[in-house]
Design a protein around this motif. Sequence first.
Motif, PDB file in Angstrom:
ATOM      1  N   MET A 240      77.106  77.003  61.840  1.00 45.75           N
ATOM      2  CA  MET A 240      77.941  78.309  61.877  1.00 45.75           C
ATOM      3  C   MET A 240      78.985  78.219  61.407  1.00 45.75           C
ATOM      4  O   MET A 240      79.751  79.000  61.267  1.00 45.75           O
ATOM      5  N   GLY A 241      79.474  76.821  61.497  1.00 48.61           N
ATOM      6  CA  GLY A 241      81.031  76.649  61.239  1.00 48.61           C
ATOM      7  C   GLY A 241      82.039  76.999  62.366  1.00 48.61           C
ATOM      8  O   GLY A 241      83.061  77.913  61.533  1.00 48.61           O
ATOM      9  N   ARG A 242      81.821  76.701  63.397  1.00 48.52           N
ATOM     10  CA  ARG A 242      82.626  77.494  64.429  1.00 48.52           C
ATOM     11  C   ARG A 242      83.600  75.836  65.181  1.00 48.52           C
ATOM     12  O   ARG A 242      82.990  74.725  64.953  1.00 48.52           O
ATOM     13  N   MET A 323      81.395  80.244  72.480  1.00 43.82           N
ATOM     14  CA  MET A 323      82.688  80.737  72.438  1.00 43.82           C
ATOM     15  C   MET A 323      83.379  79.912  73.718  1.00 43.82           C
ATOM     16  O   MET A 323      84.544  79.307  73.372  1.00 43.82           O
ATOM     17  N   TRP A 324      82.874  79.455  74.727  1.00 40.53           N
ATOM     18  CA  TRP A 324      83.610  78.593  75.640  1.00 40.53           C
ATOM     19  C   TRP A 324      84.085  77.325  75.033  1.00 40.53           C
ATOM     20  O   TRP A 324      85.064  76.890  75.245  1.00 40.53           O
ATOM     21  N   LEU A 325      83.054  76.842  74.437  1.00 40.45           N
ATOM     22  CA  LEU A 325      83.024  75.556  73.765  1.00 40.45           C
ATOM     23  C   LEU A 325      84.202  75.863  72.777  1.00 40.45           C
ATOM     24  O   LEU A 325      85.257  74.857  72.778  1.00 40.45           O
TER      25      LEU A 325
ATOM     26  N   VAL C  19      88.327  73.047  83.558  1.00 44.06           N
ATOM     27  CA  VAL C  19      89.735  73.622  83.306  1.00 44.06           C
ATOM     28  C   VAL C  19      89.604  75.048  82.883  1.00 44.06           C
ATOM     29  O   VAL C  19      90.108  76.130  83.566  1.00 44.06           O
ATOM     30  N   THR C  20      88.840  75.213  81.735  1.00 42.82           N
ATOM     31  CA  THR C  20      88.931  76.580  81.206  1.00 42.82           C
ATOM     32  C   THR C  20      88.039  77.430  82.028  1.00 42.82           C
ATOM     33  O   THR C  20      88.326  78.810  82.091  1.00 42.82           O
TER      34      THR C  20
END
Lengths: 365, 382, 138
Positions: A240-242, A323-325, C19-20
């Motif tokens: 995905m290239g994120r 997204m969290w990552l 943490v996040t």
Amino acid sequence: MIANAYELIVNILTAIGIYEPVYGFFQSFGLEYLLRIIIVVVEIVVLLVFVLLSVMFLSWLERKMFGWVQSRYGPMVTGPHGLFQPIADGIKLVGKEDIIPASADRWIFTLAPFIIFVPALLVFVPLPFGDTLILSDLRMGLIYIIAISALSPVSILLAGWASNNKYSLMGAMRAVAQDISYTIPLALAAIAVVLYVGSLSTVDIVRAQEGTWFGIIPRWFIFMQPLAFILFLIASIAEMGRIPFDFQESEQELVAGFFTEYSGMKFAMYFLGEYAHLFAVSGVVVTIFLGGWTGPVLSPIPVQITSLVYFIIKTYAVILFAMWLRDTVPRVRIDQLLNLGWKIMIPLALLNLLVTSFLLTARVI
Amino acid sequence: METDELLINMGPVHPSTHGVLRFKLIMDGEIIRDCKVVMGYLHRGTEKLAEMKTYLQFIPYTDRLDYIAAMPNNYAYVRAVEELAGIEAPLRAEYIRVLTMELNRITNHLVFMGSLLLDLGASTPIMYGFREREKALQLYEMLCGARMTFSYMRVGGVREDLPEGFIPRLNEFIKDMEMRIVDYEQLINDNEIFLLRMKNIGVISAEEAINYGMTGPSLRGSGVNYDIRKLEPYSIYPDLDFKACVRKECDSYARYLVRIDEMKESLHILKQIADTIPAGEIITTQKYGIAPVTGAPTSVMPYFPRIFTPPEGEVYTRIEAPKGELGFYVVSDGTTKPYRVKIRSPSFCNLVAIPKMVVGLKIPDLIAAFGTIDVVLGDVDR
Amino acid sequence: MAWISKNWAMTGIIKGFIVTLKHIFHIGNRPIVTVQYPYEKMKLAPRFRGRHSVDQDACIGCGICESNCPNGTIRIVKYNGRWFPEFNLGMCLFCGLCMDACPMNAIKMDGGYELADYSRESLVYGPDRILFKKEVNK
């Protein structure tokens, strides 16, 4: 037995009692194929609208997620909680000047942003959104998905080359190197599942995950193939290239990578393409490892609706994880990424394949 | 296959050069073969401007050198003029000065941490850093009415006394900050990707670092215990309990850790000051003093003449700014304006060591190493 | 690749995730801190240095502020038959030296901070825009 969305539509129309007279009407002109075309076009339009709405929602969700993680609100002004922000952005981007650099290759430069959408949309063809909610149950579905998603660097390379910009070219080269290295562990991880199922069809893969062990644990392949799941997830995020693998566009190094020179609507196309890709890949992860649309059947509600809901919930869980990552980790370096791909992930994927095939031959699982 | 070296102009407009800095890179694929630092895009002639301003009027200009941490600039200049004129600031003023400077060290390192991680691709730490920095900036706003360009120090003291309720809010900030630093350490310090990007990247040995004239946390990251607060104690630093943070690894990660440790040390200093700050005058009445004007509601400046003439002479003073050794060389010819002001800015001297660090590495490493040097372009080009 | 063999469990990244996550759900004094700026403004400190305003009764038009300004921001102009300072905010450093220098304490810097404008000319704040009359309690 209904196999795909086309037959589902025909069935529903028959149940209402419309299909027969309409079919007869077309038949009287000898134009039955026209009706089939109309039905397929309707399917495609529904899918496109669904994907575009999801993409807009995702771009909102990404910012909102960023806001929550960073002690901010995120977009709040346009619409309730800023829900219409993507529309406002779209209007803004359409209104922007469309700059084509003087030294760019005009045709390729213009064509590249539209090509990025093609693989992202084609992946949806064999992706089962729910029980029978599938455009076409290809017998080679999984191979098709992996092959199509390996096409996206073509667009990136075209864009990087046509821009005639050093940063763009470096970004494009990185994207190609990254994609070549990560398609292999992606395929190898998926093949371990295919060995177990004995079919490449996505529907068969989902059906193999129905039911539970001991009445509690769902028979998802994440529990049977945890290593393959982790490898597939990492490779998907790399494809995905994120962040942490967003070398093609790493802004702090290459300004904006392959779309440095793009502005206006063409820039928006890349933006949308990225989220369409995110949605598609998350759907694939859900289909292969998280049980697809399987879940408890609630009898009065049609299974198509419940399965669609299960699929979307699971897909959004994967998306939220991505997204969290992205909110948590920095970016790795390109050579470290390639090292990770070739020296660790491919051997691990091969090992996983070996163990799986051994256990299958020994009929342990 | 025929290959060629590629010339890349990184900057002057580039997302991660922290302003208008330009690197001229000779690239072999992704590998940097040669790196030249081209600076001067933000040159404003500050040193020349000083020759046309009175001693007092130049203070606002020192804010604009290192605008991330302006208070030490104020102090370094004011101290040079004080030494030139033989003035001593009252004890309370010195306490307030050190308080503001240490607070500024924390804000500077917060921005450093955030921008470094942003350069590496993690966008969350900069928001956390700015969240805490905002609290410090509100303290500054309370104290001197400005958030970044303070213009707070005056020759012979400070402009205004601590406002009511400042010390309790400072204590609140310290308490909050201690918790947040734990958060940063958990979020960043052990992150495997971060370690991968920072360890053994941008290595510069102690000897080379000294030869290049590096100072401050960047030098202490190379294992040299060089902290002017300890070597040439000034102001009230001899009375305070703190230690210079040194790491021996010489790489980017060491430079990062030094700064995180320094934040903790600065908090420790702030705590001591908050407990022991004495009462008294905030600006000197010693030599040029005139009687305090009673009834003047806001202004403290009547204590001290706006135009004064230090005796002929020259002086060089240096302090430990957050980025390194900040020196002011001031020459007086006995008039109301300085004859010459030379600024020895830490960012400039640290920046020239970059080519030494990055040749043979890749562009992402250049950005990581450059981030850990922590330069501000206003300070580099002056 | 040594880091993989040393720490294959990725505990550092997992710590970061925690943490996040704490921030997402505002666990333990990690609230949202931003304000919706144009609609909601933060309270300024009493000492905040913003746009100048001049007490029209106190100002004697002496020009000390003009000579003290480091940047040549201030000009003394005639207005309604008296002399008042005129501030060219395009050049102002907001250092507060004029405020400190004023012998009559006539200059205040309490005129706010939203000073962006469309032309350089409109950044010149003449006496018509900066004068105020002190309220006198009778």
